[in-house]
Scaffold this motif. Structure first.
Motif, mmCIF file in Angstrom:
data_model
loop_
_atom_site.group_PDB
_atom_site.id
_atom_site.type_symbol
_atom_site.label_atom_id
_atom_site.label_comp_id
_atom_site.label_asym_id
_atom_site.label_seq_id
_atom_site.Cartn_x
_atom_site.Cartn_y
_atom_site.Cartn_z
ATOM 1 N N GLY A 106 0.818 -1.212 0.000
ATOM 2 C CA GLY A 106 0.000 0.000 0.000
ATOM 3 C C GLY A 106 0.849 1.257 0.000
ATOM 4 N N ALA A 107 1.906 1.257 0.813
ATOM 5 C CA ALA A 107 2.804 2.419 0.859
ATOM 6 C C ALA A 107 3.491 2.631 -0.482
ATOM 7 N N ASP A 148 4.155 5.732 -5.529
ATOM 8 C CA ASP A 148 4.539 5.359 -6.886
ATOM 9 C C ASP A 148 5.917 4.702 -6.897
ATOM 10 N N LYS A 172 2.373 1.849 -3.405
ATOM 11 C CA LYS A 172 1.402 2.393 -4.362
ATOM 12 C C LYS A 172 1.208 3.886 -4.143
ATOM 13 N N LEU A 173 1.098 4.300 -2.876
ATOM 14 C CA LEU A 173 0.915 5.724 -2.577
ATOM 15 C C LEU A 173 2.104 6.566 -3.003
#
Length: 137
Positions: free
Chosen positions: A60-61, A66, A63-64
């Motif tokens: 998740g991190a 990029d 993805k946030l």
């Protein structure tokens, strides 16, 4: 390997595929008076839960931020370390180790395992393991 308490492999959906928990085995064999095992509280299933959670958090991190795919994560604590490495298809290899372990040796052996075992952890294997676990219950 010196300093390693327990190892687990977790599928992308959180199913524990493999566990090696020598601390719990020796404590169980010696009886309840043997003292507290070296691994996470409870059982190797707890390590699998921790590894799955760390894996989800870091994905998740990434993805946030990029950041692309997560290759490995290491959590250093006063009394130990947890290493999490991506295997394939979202599967994760997790290691709980002592605080004085040689981190580079642990990471090296994890990378060797990932290179050798990644192609084996297929959705079909996970399905077979899930079916066998459900029939055992």
């Amino acid at each position: 390997m010196p300093g390693v308490h327990s190892v687990t492999v977790v599928s992308s959906d959180g199913l524990m595929l493999l566990s090696s928990d020598p601390g719990h085995l020796t404590a169980k064999a010696a009886g309840p008076a043997a003292g507290k095992p070296d691994g996470p509280k409870g059982s190797s299933a707890d390590l699998a839960t921790i590894v799955s959670g760390i894996g989800s958090l870091t994905v998740g991190a990434a993805k946030l931020m990029d950041g692309g795919g997560v290759k490995q994560t290491m959590v250093a604590m006063d009394e130990g370390s947890v290493f999490v490495m991506s295997i394939s298809d979202g599967s994760l290899l997790g290691v709980h180790a002592a605080p004085d372990c040689d981190m580079s040796v642990v990471a090296y052996h994890m990378a060797l395992f990932v290179g050798r075992a990644g192609h084996v952890l297929t959705p079909e294997l996970r399905s077979e393991l899930r079916t066998s676990m459900e029939s055992a219950l």
